[in-house]
Design a protein around this motif. Structure first.
Motif, PDB file in Angstrom:
ATOM      1  N   MET A   1      73.745  32.026-114.881  1.00 62.12           N
ATOM      2  CA  MET A   1      72.754  32.717-114.814  1.00 62.12           C
ATOM      3  C   MET A   1      72.513  33.593-113.766  1.00 62.12           C
ATOM      4  SD  MET A   1      69.007  31.469-115.981  1.00 62.12           S
ATOM      5  CE  MET A   1      68.004  31.164-114.555  1.00 62.12           C
ATOM      6  N   PHE A   2      72.751  32.868-112.442  1.00 57.78           N
ATOM      7  CA  PHE A   2      72.558  33.817-111.054  1.00 57.78           C
ATOM      8  C   PHE A   2      73.702  34.859-110.963  1.00 57.78           C
ATOM      9  CE2 PHE A   2      70.324  29.620-110.152  1.00 57.78           C
ATOM     10  CZ  PHE A   2      69.245  30.048-109.731  1.00 57.78           C
ATOM     11  N   ALA A   3      74.566  34.481-111.724  1.00 55.87           N
ATOM     12  CA  ALA A   3      76.024  35.549-111.570  1.00 55.87           C
ATOM     13  C   ALA A   3      75.498  36.900-112.362  1.00 55.87           C
ATOM     14  CB  ALA A   3      76.954  35.029-112.236  1.00 55.87           C
ATOM     15  N   GLU A   4      74.649  36.547-113.575  1.00 60.81           N
ATOM     16  CA  GLU A   4      74.316  37.675-114.144  1.00 60.81           C
ATOM     17  C   GLU A   4      72.992  38.527-113.295  1.00 60.81           C
ATOM     18  OE1 GLU A   4      72.727  36.500-117.811  1.00 60.81           O
ATOM     19  OE2 GLU A   4      74.538  35.531-118.407  1.00 60.81           O
ATOM     20  N   LEU A   5      72.261  37.705-112.763  1.00 58.36           N
ATOM     21  CA  LEU A   5      71.388  38.576-112.058  1.00 58.36           C
ATOM     22  C   LEU A   5      71.763  39.260-110.523  1.00 58.36           C
ATOM     23  CD1 LEU A   5      68.315  35.938-112.002  1.00 58.36           C
ATOM     24  CD2 LEU A   5      68.481  37.871-113.064  1.00 58.36           C
ATOM     25  N   TRP A   6      72.865  38.590-109.963  1.00 59.18           N
ATOM     26  CA  TRP A   6      73.393  39.009-108.989  1.00 59.18           C
ATOM     27  C   TRP A   6      74.052  40.522-109.301  1.00 59.18           C
ATOM     28  CZ3 TRP A   6      73.372  38.296-104.179  1.00 59.18           C
ATOM     29  CH2 TRP A   6      74.438  38.847-103.289  1.00 59.18           C
ATOM     30  N   ARG A   7      74.805  40.798-110.574  1.00 58.21           N
ATOM     31  CA  ARG A   7      75.297  41.859-110.829  1.00 58.21           C
ATOM     32  C   ARG A   7      74.230  43.031-111.265  1.00 58.21           C
ATOM     33  NH1 ARG A   7      79.077  39.294-114.605  1.00 58.21           N
ATOM     34  NH2 ARG A   7      79.593  37.692-113.380  1.00 58.21           N
ATOM     35  N   ASP A   8      73.218  42.566-111.730  1.00 56.74           N
ATOM     36  CA  ASP A   8      71.878  43.428-112.354  1.00 56.74           C
ATOM     37  C   ASP A   8      71.571  44.364-111.238  1.00 56.74           C
ATOM     38  OD1 ASP A   8      70.385  44.602-114.059  1.00 56.74           O
ATOM     39  OD2 ASP A   8      69.198  42.922-114.282  1.00 56.74           O
ATOM     40  N   ASP A   9      71.780  45.798-110.961  1.00 53.91           N
ATOM     41  CA  ASP A   9      71.305  46.695-110.070  1.00 53.91           C
ATOM     42  C   ASP A   9      70.193  47.618-110.536  1.00 53.91           C
ATOM     43  OD1 ASP A   9      73.040  48.200-111.360  1.00 53.91           O
ATOM     44  OD2 ASP A   9      74.018  48.781-109.534  1.00 53.91           O
ATOM     45  N   ARG A  10      69.706  47.291-111.764  1.00 46.53           N
ATOM     46  CA  ARG A  10      68.853  48.176-112.610  1.00 46.53           C
ATOM     47  C   ARG A  10      67.487  48.296-111.813  1.00 46.53           C
ATOM     48  NH1 ARG A  10      68.674  46.201-118.191  1.00 46.53           N
ATOM     49  NH2 ARG A  10      69.115  44.178-117.054  1.00 46.53           N
ATOM     50  N   ALA A  11      67.078  47.268-111.326  1.00 45.34           N
ATOM     51  CA  ALA A  11      65.795  47.066-110.743  1.00 45.34           C
ATOM     52  C   ALA A  11      65.416  48.015-109.620  1.00 45.34           C
ATOM     53  CB  ALA A  11      65.452  45.832-110.167  1.00 45.34           C
ATOM     54  N   ILE A  12      66.534  48.858-108.798  1.00 40.65           N
ATOM     55  CA  ILE A  12      66.197  49.354-107.860  1.00 40.65           C
ATOM     56  C   ILE A  12      66.373  50.949-108.061  1.00 40.65           C
ATOM     57  CG2 ILE A  12      66.635  48.039-106.230  1.00 40.65           C
ATOM     58  CD1 ILE A  12      69.371  49.445-105.634  1.00 40.65           C
ATOM     59  N   GLU A  13      66.692  51.194-109.527  1.00 42.55           N
ATOM     60  CA  GLU A  13      66.762  52.670-109.873  1.00 42.55           C
ATOM     61  C   GLU A  13      65.935  53.659-109.647  1.00 42.55           C
ATOM     62  OE1 GLU A  13      67.992  52.455-114.055  1.00 42.55           O
ATOM     63  OE2 GLU A  13      70.218  51.945-113.631  1.00 42.55           O
ATOM     64  N   GLY A  14      64.575  53.248-110.120  1.00 42.49           N
ATOM     65  CA  GLY A  14      63.286  54.023-109.914  1.00 42.49           C
ATOM     66  C   GLY A  14      62.404  53.719-108.733  1.00 42.49           C
ATOM     67  N   LEU A  15      62.978  52.967-107.856  1.00 41.19           N
ATOM     68  CA  LEU A  15      62.181  52.604-106.647  1.00 41.19           C
ATOM     69  C   LEU A  15      61.782  53.416-105.490  1.00 41.19           C
ATOM     70  CD1 LEU A  15      60.448  50.322-105.544  1.00 41.19           C
ATOM     71  CD2 LEU A  15      62.675  49.400-104.567  1.00 41.19           C
ATOM     72  N   PRO A  16      63.038  54.443-105.179  1.00 44.51           N
ATOM     73  CA  PRO A  16      62.935  55.401-104.307  1.00 44.51           C
ATOM     74  C   PRO A  16      62.030  56.524-104.743  1.00 44.51           C
ATOM     75  CG  PRO A  16      65.091  54.645-104.253  1.00 44.51           C
ATOM     76  CD  PRO A  16      64.343  54.058-105.535  1.00 44.51           C
ATOM     77  N   ILE A  17      62.164  56.889-105.715  1.00 42.13           N
ATOM     78  CA  ILE A  17      61.352  57.937-106.406  1.00 42.13           C
ATOM     79  C   ILE A  17      59.761  57.642-106.501  1.00 42.13           C
ATOM     80  CG2 ILE A  17      61.547  57.714-108.742  1.00 42.13           C
ATOM     81  CD1 ILE A  17      61.365  61.226-106.776  1.00 42.13           C
ATOM     82  N   ARG A  18      59.349  56.318-107.045  1.00 37.92           N
ATOM     83  CA  ARG A  18      58.068  55.863-106.938  1.00 37.92           C
ATOM     84  C   ARG A  18      57.514  55.665-105.563  1.00 37.92           C
ATOM     85  NH1 ARG A  18      59.396  51.287-111.390  1.00 37.92           N
ATOM     86  NH2 ARG A  18      59.748  52.532-113.167  1.00 37.92           N
ATOM     87  N   LEU A  19      58.151  55.282-104.490  1.00 42.16           N
ATOM     88  CA  LEU A  19      57.761  55.120-102.993  1.00 42.16           C
ATOM     89  C   LEU A  19      57.421  56.635-102.659  1.00 42.16           C
ATOM     90  CD1 LEU A  19      59.940  52.697-101.701  1.00 42.16           C
ATOM     91  CD2 LEU A  19      57.560  52.412-102.018  1.00 42.16           C
ATOM     92  N   VAL A  20      58.305  57.647-103.100  1.00 42.65           N
ATOM     93  CA  VAL A  20      57.767  59.065-102.645  1.00 42.65           C
ATOM     94  C   VAL A  20      56.626  59.374-103.037  1.00 42.65           C
ATOM     95  CG1 VAL A  20      58.596  61.518-102.543  1.00 42.65           C
ATOM     96  CG2 VAL A  20      60.317  59.461-101.825  1.00 42.65           C
ATOM     97  N   ILE A  21      56.559  59.203-104.436  1.00 38.10           N
ATOM     98  CA  ILE A  21      55.475  59.495-105.250  1.00 38.10           C
ATOM     99  C   ILE A  21      54.085  59.129-104.568  1.00 38.10           C
ATOM    100  CG2 ILE A  21      54.198  59.615-107.441  1.00 38.10           C
ATOM    101  CD1 ILE A  21      56.971  60.019-108.672  1.00 38.10           C
ATOM    102  N   ALA A  22      54.056  57.863-104.377  1.00 38.49           N
ATOM    103  CA  ALA A  22      52.943  57.055-103.792  1.00 38.49           C
ATOM    104  C   ALA A  22      52.676  57.389-102.502  1.00 38.49           C
ATOM    105  CB  ALA A  22      53.302  55.382-103.826  1.00 38.49           C
ATOM    106  N   LEU A  23      53.754  57.575-101.662  1.00 42.60           N
ATOM    107  CA  LEU A  23      53.357  58.433-100.231  1.00 42.60           C
ATOM    108  C   LEU A  23      52.575  59.677-100.174  1.00 42.60           C
ATOM    109  CD1 LEU A  23      53.844  57.827 -97.142  1.00 42.60           C
ATOM    110  CD2 LEU A  23      55.816  59.223 -97.359  1.00 42.60           C
ATOM    111  N   VAL A  24      53.167  60.382-101.251  1.00 42.52           N
ATOM    112  CA  VAL A  24      52.617  61.873-101.487  1.00 42.52           C
ATOM    113  C   VAL A  24      51.063  61.799-101.851  1.00 42.52           C
ATOM    114  CG1 VAL A  24      52.593  63.996-102.567  1.00 42.52           C
ATOM    115  CG2 VAL A  24      54.755  62.900-101.730  1.00 42.52           C
ATOM    116  N   VAL A  25      50.952  60.934-102.757  1.00 38.82           N
ATOM    117  CA  VAL A  25      49.508  60.674-103.427  1.00 38.82           C
ATOM    118  C   VAL A  25      48.662  60.042-102.277  1.00 38.82           C
ATOM    119  CG1 VAL A  25      48.225  59.564-105.112  1.00 38.82           C
ATOM    120  CG2 VAL A  25      50.275  60.669-105.669  1.00 38.82           C
ATOM    121  N   GLY A  26      49.207  59.280-101.618  1.00 40.06           N
ATOM    122  CA  GLY A  26      48.392  58.480-100.486  1.00 40.06           C
ATOM    123  C   GLY A  26      47.820  59.590 -99.470  1.00 40.06           C
TER     124      GLY A  26
END
Length: 148
Positions: A1-26
């Motif tokens: 189970m941990f091996a599957e989570l270790w290889r899963d890198d989908r969680a960071i796909e949209g993170l950088p663009i979301r941070l940029v949008i939050a910064l601009v709106v703020g």
């Protein structure tokens, strides 16, 4: 189970663009709020000062004319003036309220200590309740010199 989570890198796909949008709106929101606050006259205060006449007196009973003024020299009515001893001694504290012309006449009888050639009488102002005034800075002191 941990091996599957270790290889899963989908969680960071949209993170950088979301941070940029939050910064601009703020930043945009903060800019709008600062402009709104800067434009409010109700939140600003005006520092008062006192223009005494005369500014230098001898150590004897003297009538002073004290005018409470705004920074641009406009007189302020209904301000309470408090005159007290600084390095010169007064018998008590003298208080009075300014008239429509922003001035008040007060009688003071300062005295100097032995071997004291000069001293000061201090003036404080309690601003009127209306008008957004304050008196945080020191006002002009009156110089008291020894009479010959």
């Amino acid at each position: 189970m941990f091996a599957e989570l270790w290889r899963d890198d989908r969680a960071i796909e949209g993170l950088p663009i979301r941070l940029v949008i939050a910064l601009v709106v703020g930043v945009a929101s903060l800019s709008v709020m600062m402009n709104t606050i800067g434009g409010l006259d109700a939140m600003t205060v005006t520092e008062l000062d006192v223009a005494p006449e005369p500014e230098v007196i001898e150590a004897e009973e003297t009538e002073l004319t004290l005018t409470v003024v705004e920074p641009d020299g406009e007189p302020v009515a209904d301000a309470t003036v408090v005159v007290s001893g600084g390095t010169a001694t007064l018998d008590g504290v003298v208080t009075d309220r300014t008239g429509d012309d922003g001035s008040v006449d007060v009688d003071v009888d300062p005295s100097l200590g032995p071997n004291q050639d000069e001293g000061t009488v201090e003036i404080a102002v309690k601003p009127p309740a209306s008008g957004g005034y304050t008196d945080r800075r020191a006002n002009t002191d009156i110089l008291v010199v020894a009479d010959d």
